[in-house]
Design a protein around this motif. Sequence first.
Motif, PDB file in Angstrom:
ATOM      1  N   GLN A 110       0.903  -1.395   0.178  1.00 42.35           N
ATOM      2  CA  GLN A 110       0.309   0.409   0.193  1.00 42.35           C
ATOM      3  C   GLN A 110       0.645   0.854  -0.097  1.00 42.35           C
ATOM      4  N   TRP A 111       2.231   0.585   1.102  1.00 36.05           N
ATOM      5  CA  TRP A 111       2.761   3.016   0.783  1.00 36.05           C
ATOM      6  C   TRP A 111       3.375   2.291  -0.047  1.00 36.05           C
ATOM      7  N   ARG A 112       4.065   1.318  -1.032  1.00 34.30           N
ATOM      8  CA  ARG A 112       4.620   1.833  -2.029  1.00 34.30           C
ATOM      9  C   ARG A 112       2.888   2.002  -3.608  1.00 34.30           C
ATOM     10  N   MET A 113       2.657   1.552  -3.484  1.00 34.23           N
ATOM     11  CA  MET A 113       1.170   2.048  -4.117  1.00 34.23           C
ATOM     12  C   MET A 113       1.437   3.454  -4.201  1.00 34.23           C
ATOM     13  N   LEU A 114       0.883   3.981  -3.032  1.00 34.70           N
ATOM     14  CA  LEU A 114       0.372   6.256  -3.017  1.00 34.70           C
ATOM     15  C   LEU A 114       1.218   6.985  -3.196  1.00 34.70           C
ATOM     16  N   THR A 115       3.279   5.462  -3.159  1.00 34.35           N
ATOM     17  CA  THR A 115       4.531   6.699  -3.304  1.00 34.35           C
ATOM     18  C   THR A 115       4.941   6.391  -4.216  1.00 34.35           C
ATOM     19  N   VAL A 116       4.884   5.668  -5.861  1.00 35.61           N
ATOM     20  CA  VAL A 116       5.674   5.909  -6.817  1.00 35.61           C
ATOM     21  C   VAL A 116       5.131   6.714  -7.734  1.00 35.61           C
ATOM     22  N   ARG A 117       6.066   7.194  -8.062  1.00 32.27           N
ATOM     23  CA  ARG A 117       5.850   8.470  -8.732  1.00 32.27           C
ATOM     24  C   ARG A 117       5.561   8.172 -10.019  1.00 32.27           C
ATOM     25  N   SER A 118       4.118   8.441 -10.294  1.00 32.30           N
ATOM     26  CA  SER A 118       4.268   8.393 -11.851  1.00 32.30           C
ATOM     27  C   SER A 118       4.642   9.340 -13.110  1.00 32.30           C
ATOM     28  N   ASP A 119       5.585   9.283 -13.644  1.00 33.03           N
ATOM     29  CA  ASP A 119       5.833  10.459 -14.279  1.00 33.03           C
ATOM     30  C   ASP A 119       4.864  11.220 -15.012  1.00 33.03           C
ATOM     31  N   ASP A 120       4.797  12.500 -14.590  1.00 30.85           N
ATOM     32  CA  ASP A 120       3.317  13.380 -14.922  1.00 30.85           C
ATOM     33  C   ASP A 120       3.437  13.822 -16.205  1.00 30.85           C
ATOM     34  N   SER A 121       3.065  12.846 -16.973  1.00 28.90           N
ATOM     35  CA  SER A 121       3.583  13.400 -18.679  1.00 28.90           C
ATOM     36  C   SER A 121       2.537  13.887 -18.999  1.00 28.90           C
ATOM     37  N   GLU A 122       2.697  15.233 -19.544  1.00 32.13           N
ATOM     38  CA  GLU A 122       1.381  15.407 -20.351  1.00 32.13           C
ATOM     39  C   GLU A 122       0.779  14.858 -21.338  1.00 32.13           C
ATOM     40  N   HIS A 123      -0.598  14.685 -21.729  1.00 30.99           N
ATOM     41  CA  HIS A 123      -1.462  14.070 -22.412  1.00 30.99           C
ATOM     42  C   HIS A 123      -2.221  14.974 -22.942  1.00 30.99           C
ATOM     43  N   LYS A 124      -2.089  14.536 -24.485  1.00 29.15           N
ATOM     44  CA  LYS A 124      -3.225  15.575 -25.769  1.00 29.15           C
ATOM     45  C   LYS A 124      -4.189  16.056 -25.257  1.00 29.15           C
ATOM     46  N   TYR A 125      -5.007  14.947 -24.479  1.00 22.42           N
ATOM     47  CA  TYR A 125      -6.270  14.878 -23.370  1.00 22.42           C
ATOM     48  C   TYR A 125      -6.297  15.337 -22.940  1.00 22.42           C
ATOM     49  N   SER A 126      -5.443  15.537 -21.791  1.00 23.98           N
ATOM     50  CA  SER A 126      -5.757  16.369 -20.743  1.00 23.98           C
ATOM     51  C   SER A 126      -6.067  17.477 -20.453  1.00 23.98           C
ATOM     52  N   SER A 127      -6.897  17.377 -19.275  1.00 21.76           N
ATOM     53  CA  SER A 127      -7.545  18.776 -19.191  1.00 21.76           C
ATOM     54  C   SER A 127      -7.469  19.150 -17.802  1.00 21.76           C
ATOM     55  N   THR A 128      -8.238  20.417 -17.406  1.00 18.64           N
ATOM     56  CA  THR A 128      -8.328  20.733 -15.734  1.00 18.64           C
ATOM     57  C   THR A 128      -9.540  21.038 -15.353  1.00 18.64           C
ATOM     58  N   PRO A 129      -9.812  21.178 -14.021  1.00 15.92           N
ATOM     59  CA  PRO A 129     -11.236  21.158 -13.674  1.00 15.92           C
ATOM     60  C   PRO A 129     -12.194  21.896 -14.318  1.00 15.92           C
ATOM     61  N   LEU A 130     -12.108  22.646 -14.376  1.00 14.65           N
ATOM     62  CA  LEU A 130     -12.595  24.228 -14.910  1.00 14.65           C
ATOM     63  C   LEU A 130     -13.473  23.734 -15.984  1.00 14.65           C
ATOM     64  N   ASP A 131     -12.536  22.831 -17.203  1.00  9.32           N
ATOM     65  CA  ASP A 131     -12.915  22.910 -18.115  1.00  9.32           C
ATOM     66  C   ASP A 131     -14.026  21.643 -18.017  1.00  9.32           C
ATOM     67  N   TRP A 132     -14.031  21.286 -16.571  1.00  7.09           N
ATOM     68  CA  TRP A 132     -15.429  20.011 -17.232  1.00  7.09           C
ATOM     69  C   TRP A 132     -16.533  20.121 -16.735  1.00  7.09           C
ATOM     70  N   VAL A 133     -17.328  21.274 -16.377  1.00  9.83           N
ATOM     71  CA  VAL A 133     -18.144  22.069 -15.555  1.00  9.83           C
ATOM     72  C   VAL A 133     -19.415  22.019 -16.922  1.00  9.83           C
ATOM     73  N   THR A 134     -18.095  23.013 -17.970  1.00 13.84           N
ATOM     74  CA  THR A 134     -18.621  23.471 -18.723  1.00 13.84           C
ATOM     75  C   THR A 134     -18.386  22.285 -20.173  1.00 13.84           C
ATOM     76  N   LEU A 135     -18.286  21.511 -20.227  1.00 12.46           N
ATOM     77  CA  LEU A 135     -17.906  20.113 -21.188  1.00 12.46           C
ATOM     78  C   LEU A 135     -17.099  20.762 -22.365  1.00 12.46           C
ATOM     79  N   ASP A 136     -15.399  21.918 -21.917  1.00 16.44           N
ATOM     80  CA  ASP A 136     -14.713  22.387 -22.581  1.00 16.44           C
ATOM     81  C   ASP A 136     -14.066  21.143 -23.646  1.00 16.44           C
TER      82      ASP A 136
END
Lengths: 724, 825
Positions: free
Chosen positions: A528-554
């Motif tokens: 559990q500890w390793r799962m919580l601390t394992v570092r996923s390389d925060d890569s950019e993604h073409k379809y990533s979005s920010t929470p503000l985009d969600w409400v208005t479905l942007d």
Amino acid sequence: MLGFLQRPVVVTADINLNVVALTAVGLLSRLWQLAYPRAVVFDEVYYGQYVSFYMKRIFFLDGSGPPFGHMLLALGGYLGGFDGNFLWNRIGAEYSTNVPVWSLRLLPALAGALSVPMAYQIVWELGFSHCAAVGAALLILIENALITQSRLMLLESALIFFNLLAVLSYLKFSNSQKHGPFSPSWWFWLILTGVACSCAVGVKYMGVFTYLLVLGVAAVHAWHLIGDQTLSNVRVLCHLLARAVALLVIPVLVYLLFFYVHLLLLCRSGPHDQIMSSAFQASLEGGLARITQGQPLEVAYGSQVTLKNVFGQPVPCWLHSHQSTYPVIYENGRGSSHQQQVTCYPFKDVNNWWIVKDPGRHQLVVNNPPRPVRHGDIVQLVHGMTTRLLNTHDVAAPLSPHSQEVSCYIDYNVSMPAQNLWRLDIVNRESDTDVWKTILSEVRFVHVNTSAILKLSGAPLPDWGFRQLEVVGEQLSRGYHGSAVWSVEEHRYGRSQEQKERELELHSPTQTDVSRNLSFMARFSELQWRMLTVRSDDSEHKYSSTPLDWVTLDTNIAYWLHPRTSAQIHLLGNIVIWASASLATLVYALLFTWYLFRRQRRACDLPEDCWPRWVLAGALCAGGWAVNYVPFFMMEKTLFLYHYLPALTFQILLLPVVLEHVSDHLCRSQLQRSLFGALVVAWFASACHVSNTLRPLTYGDRSLSPSELKALRWKDSWDILIRK
Amino acid sequence: MLCATSRLLAARAATALPFHPRVRGRELHFPGPRCRGRELHFPGYPETPLGDLLAGRLARPSVLAGRRAILRRGRMPPAVGGGLAGSELRPRRGRCGSQAARAVGPAVATEATARSPKRPAPSSRRFEAPGRWALLALVTLMSFATRFHRLDQPPHICWDETHFGKMGSYYINRTFFFDVHPPLGKMLIGLAGYLSGYDGTFLFQKPGDKYEHHSYLGMRGFCAFLGALLIPFAYLTVLELSQSLPAALLTAALLTFDTGCLTLSQYILLDPILMFFIMAAMLSMVKYNSCANRPFSAPWWLWLSLTGVNLAGALGVKFVGLFIILQVGWNTLSDLWHLFGDLSLSMVTVGKHLAARVLCLIVLPLALYTATYAVHFMVLNKSGPGDGFFSSAFQARLSGNNLHNASIPEHLAYGSVITVKSARMAVGYLHSHGHLYPEGIGARQQQVTTYLHKDYNNLWIIKKHNTNSDPLDPSLPVEFVRHGDVIRLEHKETSRNLHSHYHEAPLTRKHYQVTGYGINGTGDSNDFWRIEVVNRKFGNRIKVLRSRIRLIHLVTGCVLGSSGKVLPKWGWEQLEVTCTPYLKETLNSIWNVEDHINPKLPNISLDVLQPSFPEIMLEAHMVMIRGNNGLKPKDNEFTSKPWHWPINYQGLRFSGINDTDFRVYLLGNPVVWWLNLLSIALYLLSGSIFAVAVQRGACLPAEVEGLSQVLLQGGGQLLLGWMVHYFPFFLMGRILYFHHYFPAVLFSSMLTGLLWDTLLRLCAWSLASFPLAGHVHTLGILSLLLGIAYSFYLFHPLAYGMVGPLAQDPRSPMAGLRWLESWDF
């Protein structure tokens, strides 16, 4: 006694045809052509590899969520007879014939389908009309994003299902509180609440938000219960205990159960072994266990060992030395001791072997009987291949000038005496006389002369150090940190007196036998500890979005494109529903604030029985939206539109509640009410129309012409794929 | 009423010993049960001698207790703190006594009257008020004595003095610098240094440097002065919340004798200033709460506006000042909510209350906060080490910066020679040089990087994409570059074009490589970039400094950006430049033009480009926030975790390592800290017992009722303070240090004082049937005080400095005191 003989056996069935009908259409919408497309769609490529691991029972580590969700998907594969042989490497790749696509996608689809009647039940249990309840269910039914997400091998629909189940069973429970506390159904719903909560958490960590919400509502209800002076103290205590057991203890147990099953299933070593501690690796079949099987347990003077760094960041590595020396002068002009390099090396190598030596003796072999090394003993570490002693001194380390250089001592320079005594400090000892054990003990080496600690700094050395990682002696012993802790991984008793023989011995694989197993709790906490601390390389993604985009479905996510035609699947919501659900939340918030202020001035606009219902609906639905949405603003990971779906589901539940409230309490005349009803019908028709228009992008079953696709691009920010 | 007066009597008994031997004598004559009876008597006699003796302020709480009892039975349970204020706005004193009596229950009331004791000796009251003042003076004196003792030791830089002392010097020298904290604290340090004759010449290079002849005592003295004031503030706060002298005294002792607070107050640091403002805000909030029965009176306004001033101060020193704002905000909201629910107040009055709070708690602090920035920017008008962190436009303000008073052409035209700066902090200028990417890393073409320093390799020439004619030819008309134009950027020194293509970038594998390509400006179509201004319409000209531009690669459609990653040796450790296919607008891909040379255009003074004050404010905040977020702990480093703090797991080394050094170690007095920790647990336990009892409708005796109100309301405020100053740290991603916990320590110490006093009173009350029970409280408080003082005697070398062997050595003064292995002194 034989009462059943005297009375006829009567079965009274109370079937709500609404629920049956909603279930049926729910199933239809989610299961229709489920095996299409027969290709890897979006994140199936990610979850699929774990399903394969389950099928092959190979251990893996995935930091994205607890194992229950993965196990559910794997269950689908198991039922379909999947053998795990598929290379999940590319979105859009065709499935081979051995992949049971239908059954892999079945469980998420069922979860999505059952959410429809559950929405009905929740709104009904909240005390609103059948009409509102049917409305809520229908909105869930036609919401395109929910359909898309539940028809694929993804986890969100299961999460939503368990979220709704938790809320529903809590409502059932609290409604049965009034007439039959401690009745079987009361117990059933109470326990189901706890189980559903832990299932939600088990599917994705996000489920914890809903769990906290349910706990919060339960706590408020319990507080009212305490204030209820018609109940005796004992009874209140019983109530509280029952809730504590069902909502706190049972979820924890169920959560542990997931991990228990997970570890039971994954018993073979695999590609992610390296991240885990040696002890954990040794508990898996194959891999390290094959090497360490049968090693002597207690490290003795004369033992040959490899020392693995416990922290393992940036990569797991072993204490290492080799013939090369530190350069006399570094590039920045500082000098070194010009002694033999000591590094940390991420691969198995014969140069990783060290011999534990008693400073008072000259032999490098184990006595008979072996003399074990204990906590606090002074030892020397001899590098096996070069027979130099591990040494540190007051010379700045190559890359971390504030720490001491660690070297294997060569007496080039007489002015620099050997300082090669190390005191053994077993970190996880139980008593001060503990023996140094292979794999299980985590030890620190404290330098006797300078009290520096042998530590991995993690910095990769330049070319002269072959890009291996720097090891330093750290003066400031600031508490426990994994990078200064080492464990013995491979171990054997040295038998050869001569250097030549010893080199041969070092080259040969280890053998002998003892097997050791970690307890479940130790394995659980490590995993559990390793799962919580394992570092996923925060890569950019073409379809990533920010929470503000969600409400208005942007934003949308293109999930799949047919290899030849322009048929495609998108995660794209029904914009009418999204907009009106957000509007309903806003209206609810405004109305609630207004009522609250009025009540504070003792002006009650709502009938007394209506107010608690209104508050509870808001707490669960608007609250459910808020707790599943707001935390994303604080998260730093890459976010996608589908993270919003749980919040959206709660928001949709609120929509008919608000509509009914407006119709019942704000429309003053019958005429207004009818007008409002007509508006609602028109609005619902438009939602259906939009849903139908977007259907080709939801199911991906129809190839659209470029002009049709262009016509569907209602927002500039939507990325709809048009073949040129 | 019941509890308050009773507590006052007991308070005198416990604390006024040295001053009033007569009182003590009298107290000794009362056996326990009679005492109790006497105390319970007071509701029937509103104008008791004690009542007018402790005129005004102290008469009020006697009303309060009764009122609290009413409120509790009312529909709306009072929220923590707010209930206190809200309730008192309806001073229906007449009903108070009877209601209190009803709350207590008829049985107790009759018992009380039956046991009516003799009145206290009138002579004692003459000493009451002076006694309280004397006690306050004593507490203040103790605190000043401990804080100023050996203030000059060690005469070298300790720990972060190297930063804050240096920043004080910057203010004196008026050079611009950058720090992640707001400016007020450092300005005050600078001011103190200036007033005490420090001339700003000391370099403050690294910890351990000797001050020698430089005057540093003024700055340390200023911090120590503010640090010393914390204790009287805490004393008064607890006194106000609990109306009990022993509780206040205990709090004062806890803080005076805490080696951690002591150490932190003795050096040139922001923390004493921050804590001063936090405590002052808390005190003025509590004071203003107790003025709530006289709204809009002079003291009410005074305390309300003082709260606002101190909030501005706290926020102006460090952003963690936000936490006390949360607490005051919560208190104010619940206060307003109760006012709003009070039907005896008209909406106009409620509106006035609201307006007063908006004025004093929002407008006033904001104005003051802004004013500190105005002063900050006014004082720092010379170029200094902080320039590089700020945008080009900002730098134009600073004298000595090459952008200051410079005059350059305003609009970009073809043929201009420019430098291009990344909008992201600390990334620098677009740069190229005559070195190629090494073998195996993309195409072997010329490197393009970003570079923080100004040199000739940062210069680029803007050219049209389709012609090679020299735009500087005087016969051609000037053509401006417009938003949306397709351009070519030629590196001036090497005559290669900015180029990108489908090769992966050296470090960020998902991006494309950017190179310099072509010979003497002739390249290929991969050299074409479309220049776009963020948020502008098509065809607009591009302004130097102010326009935020993006460069979009025409062929691949990617955007020129800097990933902020450091290239290896072959790239001279400059930063990577890539072309990113993700078209999101992030600062990485936004640039602006800084230097601009074009002989054909008229130069205009940059003054017209100076940003307005709000823009400067905004930019300063953005830079600070990003700076704060940038303080991330590295791998393989020991860092302090929030859970370490309350258990005093590990200290901070202020000065010295070896046994010959003068060593100062920031560590809380473990006795105090562990007592605090225990108290929080005890508080949660006893608080929930009382809360459940109240919710169950249990009938508490009047005395217990009063104590439970103090515990739940006063203690609740303090607990809230501790929580808001502690728990947010768990959510913070930035690197954390032990000293971040100290504001929370203040609150938890106050809670400890209040809790133990209350618990001991409860003990005394429950043992009332035994003889000598009255002394349980006195003895308890005294033994706590003595214990704390003794622990300070043991641990004081931590703060005042240790020389000689380390603690492992039995000859050390700290031998045997290293109770946790993680303490390294």
